[in-house]
Scaffold this motif. Structure first.
Motif, PDB file in Angstrom:
ATOM      1  N   ASP A  14      28.312  59.444  68.832  1.00  0.00           N
ATOM      2  CA  ASP A  14      27.017  60.127  68.743  1.00  0.00           C
ATOM      3  C   ASP A  14      27.223  61.623  68.976  1.00  0.00           C
ATOM      4  OD1 ASP A  14      24.487  61.298  70.146  1.00  0.00           O
ATOM      5  OD2 ASP A  14      23.778  59.465  69.152  1.00  0.00           O
ATOM      6  N   LEU A  15      26.889  62.429  67.977  1.00  0.00           N
ATOM      7  CA  LEU A  15      27.116  63.867  68.047  1.00  0.00           C
ATOM      8  C   LEU A  15      26.348  64.507  69.205  1.00  0.00           C
ATOM      9  CD1 LEU A  15      28.229  66.539  66.885  1.00  0.00           C
ATOM     10  CD2 LEU A  15      26.239  66.592  65.360  1.00  0.00           C
ATOM     11  N   TYR A  16      25.090  64.111  69.388  1.00  0.00           N
ATOM     12  CA  TYR A  16      24.261  64.747  70.412  1.00  0.00           C
ATOM     13  C   TYR A  16      24.735  64.372  71.820  1.00  0.00           C
ATOM     14  CZ  TYR A  16      21.433  65.638  66.325  1.00  0.00           C
ATOM     15  OH  TYR A  16      21.022  66.048  65.092  1.00  0.00           O
ATOM     16  N   GLU A  17      25.126  63.121  71.999  1.00  0.00           N
ATOM     17  CA  GLU A  17      25.677  62.705  73.289  1.00  0.00           C
ATOM     18  C   GLU A  17      26.978  63.469  73.572  1.00  0.00           C
ATOM     19  OE1 GLU A  17      26.870  58.516  75.463  1.00  0.00           O
ATOM     20  OE2 GLU A  17      27.533  58.839  73.389  1.00  0.00           O
ATOM     21  N   THR A  18      27.797  63.625  72.539  1.00  0.00           N
ATOM     22  CA  THR A  18      29.072  64.329  72.703  1.00  0.00           C
ATOM     23  C   THR A  18      28.838  65.785  73.076  1.00  0.00           C
ATOM     24  OG1 THR A  18      30.171  62.878  71.124  1.00  0.00           O
ATOM     25  CG2 THR A  18      31.209  65.011  71.549  1.00  0.00           C
ATOM     26  N   ARG A  19      27.888  66.430  72.397  1.00  0.00           N
ATOM     27  CA  ARG A  19      27.566  67.826  72.734  1.00  0.00           C
ATOM     28  C   ARG A  19      27.185  67.956  74.198  1.00  0.00           C
ATOM     29  NH1 ARG A  19      23.628  69.182  67.641  1.00  0.00           N
ATOM     30  NH2 ARG A  19      25.179  70.058  66.191  1.00  0.00           N
ATOM     31  N   ALA A  20      26.332  67.069  74.670  1.00  0.00           N
ATOM     32  CA  ALA A  20      25.857  67.146  76.055  1.00  0.00           C
ATOM     33  C   ALA A  20      26.996  66.933  77.043  1.00  0.00           C
ATOM     34  CB  ALA A  20      24.756  66.107  76.283  1.00  0.00           C
ATOM     35  N   LEU A  21      27.858  65.959  76.763  1.00  0.00           N
ATOM     36  CA  LEU A  21      28.961  65.661  77.670  1.00  0.00           C
ATOM     37  C   LEU A  21      29.982  66.799  77.702  1.00  0.00           C
ATOM     38  CD1 LEU A  21      29.493  61.886  76.837  1.00  0.00           C
ATOM     39  CD2 LEU A  21      28.649  62.830  78.980  1.00  0.00           C
ATOM     40  N   LEU A  22      30.292  67.368  76.535  1.00  0.00           N
ATOM     41  CA  LEU A  22      31.260  68.462  76.480  1.00  0.00           C
ATOM     42  C   LEU A  22      30.697  69.722  77.128  1.00  0.00           C
ATOM     43  CD1 LEU A  22      32.751  67.949  72.915  1.00  0.00           C
ATOM     44  CD2 LEU A  22      33.853  67.481  75.101  1.00  0.00           C
ATOM     45  N   ALA A  23      29.408  69.954  76.964  1.00  0.00           N
ATOM     46  CA  ALA A  23      28.786  71.097  77.632  1.00  0.00           C
ATOM     47  C   ALA A  23      28.834  70.922  79.144  1.00  0.00           C
ATOM     48  CB  ALA A  23      27.346  71.256  77.159  1.00  0.00           C
ATOM     49  N   GLU A  24      28.638  69.681  79.608  1.00  0.00           N
ATOM     50  CA  GLU A  24      28.693  69.406  81.044  1.00  0.00           C
ATOM     51  C   GLU A  24      30.102  69.642  81.589  1.00  0.00           C
ATOM     52  OE1 GLU A  24      27.925  65.644  84.079  1.00  0.00           O
ATOM     53  OE2 GLU A  24      27.092  65.615  82.061  1.00  0.00           O
ATOM     54  N   LEU A  25      31.104  69.312  80.780  1.00  0.00           N
ATOM     55  CA  LEU A  25      32.491  69.545  81.179  1.00  0.00           C
ATOM     56  C   LEU A  25      32.894  71.009  81.043  1.00  0.00           C
ATOM     57  CD1 LEU A  25      34.169  66.463  79.432  1.00  0.00           C
ATOM     58  CD2 LEU A  25      33.832  66.784  81.889  1.00  0.00           C
ATOM     59  N   ASN A  26      32.025  71.827  80.422  1.00  0.00           N
ATOM     60  CA  ASN A  26      32.277  73.259  80.187  1.00  0.00           C
ATOM     61  C   ASN A  26      33.533  73.475  79.348  1.00  0.00           C
ATOM     62  OD1 ASN A  26      31.452  75.961  80.481  1.00  0.00           O
ATOM     63  ND2 ASN A  26      33.009  76.320  82.049  1.00  0.00           N
ATOM     64  N   SER A  27      33.779  72.559  78.409  1.00  0.00           N
ATOM     65  CA  SER A  27      34.959  72.689  77.555  1.00  0.00           C
ATOM     66  C   SER A  27      34.607  73.154  76.146  1.00  0.00           C
ATOM     67  CB  SER A  27      35.708  71.351  77.485  1.00  0.00           C
ATOM     68  OG  SER A  27      34.859  70.322  77.003  1.00  0.00           O
ATOM     69  N   ILE A  28      33.430  72.766  75.645  1.00  0.00           N
ATOM     70  CA  ILE A  28      32.971  73.186  74.315  1.00  0.00           C
ATOM     71  C   ILE A  28      31.477  73.458  74.419  1.00  0.00           C
ATOM     72  CG2 ILE A  28      32.575  72.448  71.933  1.00  0.00           C
ATOM     73  CD1 ILE A  28      35.121  70.797  72.099  1.00  0.00           C
ATOM     74  N   ASP A  29      31.032  74.643  73.977  1.00  0.00           N
ATOM     75  CA  ASP A  29      29.598  74.939  74.108  1.00  0.00           C
ATOM     76  C   ASP A  29      28.833  74.824  72.795  1.00  0.00           C
ATOM     77  OD1 ASP A  29      30.577  77.220  72.948  1.00  0.00           O
ATOM     78  OD2 ASP A  29      30.006  78.576  74.576  1.00  0.00           O
ATOM     79  N   THR A  30      29.529  74.763  71.646  1.00  0.00           N
ATOM     80  CA  THR A  30      28.861  74.420  70.388  1.00  0.00           C
ATOM     81  C   THR A  30      29.765  73.482  69.601  1.00  0.00           C
ATOM     82  OG1 THR A  30      29.780  76.328  69.176  1.00  0.00           O
ATOM     83  CG2 THR A  30      27.653  76.634  70.247  1.00  0.00           C
ATOM     84  N   LEU A  31      29.140  72.509  68.918  1.00  0.00           N
ATOM     85  CA  LEU A  31      29.885  71.528  68.117  1.00  0.00           C
ATOM     86  C   LEU A  31      29.016  71.109  66.948  1.00  0.00           C
ATOM     87  CD1 LEU A  31      32.314  69.556  67.754  1.00  0.00           C
ATOM     88  CD2 LEU A  31      31.054  67.940  69.182  1.00  0.00           C
ATOM     89  N   ASP A  32      29.527  71.262  65.726  1.00  0.00           N
ATOM     90  CA  ASP A  32      28.782  70.892  64.532  1.00  0.00           C
ATOM     91  C   ASP A  32      29.687  70.128  63.575  1.00  0.00           C
ATOM     92  OD1 ASP A  32      26.069  72.141  64.787  1.00  0.00           O
ATOM     93  OD2 ASP A  32      27.293  73.945  65.038  1.00  0.00           O
ATOM     94  N   LEU A  33      29.085  69.164  62.890  1.00  0.00           N
ATOM     95  CA  LEU A  33      29.795  68.450  61.838  1.00  0.00           C
ATOM     96  C   LEU A  33      29.576  69.153  60.511  1.00  0.00           C
ATOM     97  CD1 LEU A  33      28.970  64.718  62.646  1.00  0.00           C
ATOM     98  CD2 LEU A  33      31.211  65.793  62.735  1.00  0.00           C
ATOM     99  N   ILE A  34      30.610  69.224  59.688  1.00  0.00           N
ATOM    100  CA  ILE A  34      30.507  69.760  58.338  1.00  0.00           C
ATOM    101  C   ILE A  34      30.459  68.573  57.378  1.00  0.00           C
ATOM    102  CG2 ILE A  34      31.545  71.309  56.645  1.00  0.00           C
ATOM    103  CD1 ILE A  34      30.745  72.606  59.329  1.00  0.00           C
ATOM    104  N   GLU A  35      29.408  68.496  56.570  1.00  0.00           N
ATOM    105  CA  GLU A  35      29.148  67.407  55.627  1.00  0.00           C
ATOM    106  C   GLU A  35      28.718  66.125  56.330  1.00  0.00           C
ATOM    107  OE1 GLU A  35      32.713  67.132  53.343  1.00  0.00           O
ATOM    108  OE2 GLU A  35      32.458  69.104  52.425  1.00  0.00           O
ATOM    109  N   ARG A  36      28.769  66.118  57.654  1.00  0.00           N
ATOM    110  CA  ARG A  36      28.225  65.041  58.475  1.00  0.00           C
ATOM    111  C   ARG A  36      28.552  63.629  57.958  1.00  0.00           C
ATOM    112  NH1 ARG A  36      24.970  67.131  62.251  1.00  0.00           N
ATOM    113  NH2 ARG A  36      24.352  69.290  61.948  1.00  0.00           N
ATOM    114  N   PRO A  37      29.850  63.271  57.944  1.00  0.00           N
ATOM    115  CA  PRO A  37      30.204  61.900  57.536  1.00  0.00           C
ATOM    116  C   PRO A  37      29.862  60.901  58.627  1.00  0.00           C
ATOM    117  CG  PRO A  37      32.133  63.055  58.325  1.00  0.00           C
ATOM    118  CD  PRO A  37      30.999  64.061  58.342  1.00  0.00           C
TER     119      PRO A  37
END
Length: 326
Positions: A14-37
């Motif tokens: 899940d992209l949105y769950e991953t964004r939230a978890l990575l932001a909490e870890l302070n390792s990645i602050d933006t994450l986007d899929l290209i073509e969203r497979p």
């Protein structure tokens, strides 16, 4: 091949769950899929190796764009791709990464990456630990500066392959025979093995010393005197005349030796030291000083020029660093 399967940190489709978890870890602050497979499948595994952190990350059979945040984490991060590839913007330069080309990034500086079917092994390398190990190898020949590494790593050379093989060996050992082993002697030995290989095999500012160049040829005594004077008195007015008098040699001699030892002139070295001090003040000044006040403190009277050279050295504007102040 699988890596660190017994040390899962994150697994999600899940992209949105991953964004939230990575932001909490302070390792990645933006994450986007290209073509969203439909094949987005992030998997991150990590384990401590003494003072180091070994990680394996994968985003599945897809293309992603991500940005890491600015950090006050004074560490490097070595990236060894195991699948796929991509392009990276870091410290104002563009780099290609693949199974034949990795990189060593400065974790204080943001990174933007476009990655396709990408997976990698990574190692967090605190700068003080690298410097301490370098001093262990060199003894009194160690310069006061931390070893600086080339950002791009050629993994298709014999030294590059050797580092890759060493990291693979350690990752496999941690995952199988050493899983749950609480033995500091074994773990510290593996840490020493990895640090020694990184310092000896990958190009860095101490390579000539590590490979046997004599002390007098590598860092002459007059360079050391000037260098130490710069660090001690960077907060004061240092002129060419003052620096030459303290070094005890002519400026041309000092300039050539500085370039040979550190890849820059004495005055450029002084500016870099002052920029580092300004960076630390922007993050930590207890009195709440602003950008202009800190810039002036370290001798940068022109705000626009300070912002340009600061951004060139750290990859971010001074105001962005200030916003990270605790």
């Amino acid at each position: 091949m699988t890596y660190l399967q017994n040390y899962q940190v994150l697994s999600s489709r899940d992209l949105y769950e991953t964004r939230a978890l990575l932001a909490e870890l302070n390792s990645i602050d933006t994450l986007d899929l290209i073509e969203r497979p439909a094949s987005f499948d992030v998997s991150i595994h990590g384990v401590a190796l003494g003072d180091l952190q070994v990680l394996h990350s994968s985003f599945g059979d897809c293309r992603v764009q991500l940005r890491t945040p600015e950090s006050d984490n004074d560490a490097l991060f070595m990236i060894i791709p195991t699948e796929g590839g991509g392009s990276v913007q870091h410290q104002g330069q563009n780099y290609t990464i693949s199974t034949k080309r990795g990189m060593i990034r400065d974790m204080r500086v943001p990174l933007f990456a476009d990655e396709d079917r990408f997976a990698c092994l990574g190692v967090r390398l605190p700068k003080d630990i690298i410097a301490r190990h370098c001093r262990t190898l060199l003894g009194n020949d160690m310069p006061t500066m931390d070893p600086g590494f080339e950002i791009s790593l050629d993994l298709d050379t014999a030294p590059g392959r050797h580092v890759c093989n060493t990291l693979n060996y350690i990752a496999q050992a941690l995952d199988d025979p050493l899983h749950n082993l609480d033995n500091s002697i074994v773990l510290n030995s593996l840490q020493d093995l990895l640090l020694t290989n990184i310092l000896m095999m990958l190009p860095n500012s101490c390579s000539e010393l590590l490979h046997g160049q004599t002390k007098s040829n590598a860092v002459p005594h007059y360079v050391k005197r000037a260098r130490d004077y710069i660090h001690a008195y960077a907060h004061t007015a240092i002129t060419l005349e003052t620096l030459v008098q303290h070094a005890g040699c002519g400026y041309r001699t000092l300039q050539m030796a500085f370039n040979a030892a550190y890849g820059m002139s004495p005055m450029a070295y002084l500016r870099s030291v002052r920029l580092n001090n300004a960076y630390n003040d922007l993050l930590n000044d207890a009195d709440g000083a602003g950008v202009a006040e800190i810039a002036m403190k370290w001798g940068f009277a022109h705000a626009g020029r300070f912002a340009r050279i600061y951004s060139k050295q750290f990859g971010v504007l001074p105001s962005e660093t200030l916003r990270k102040r605790q």
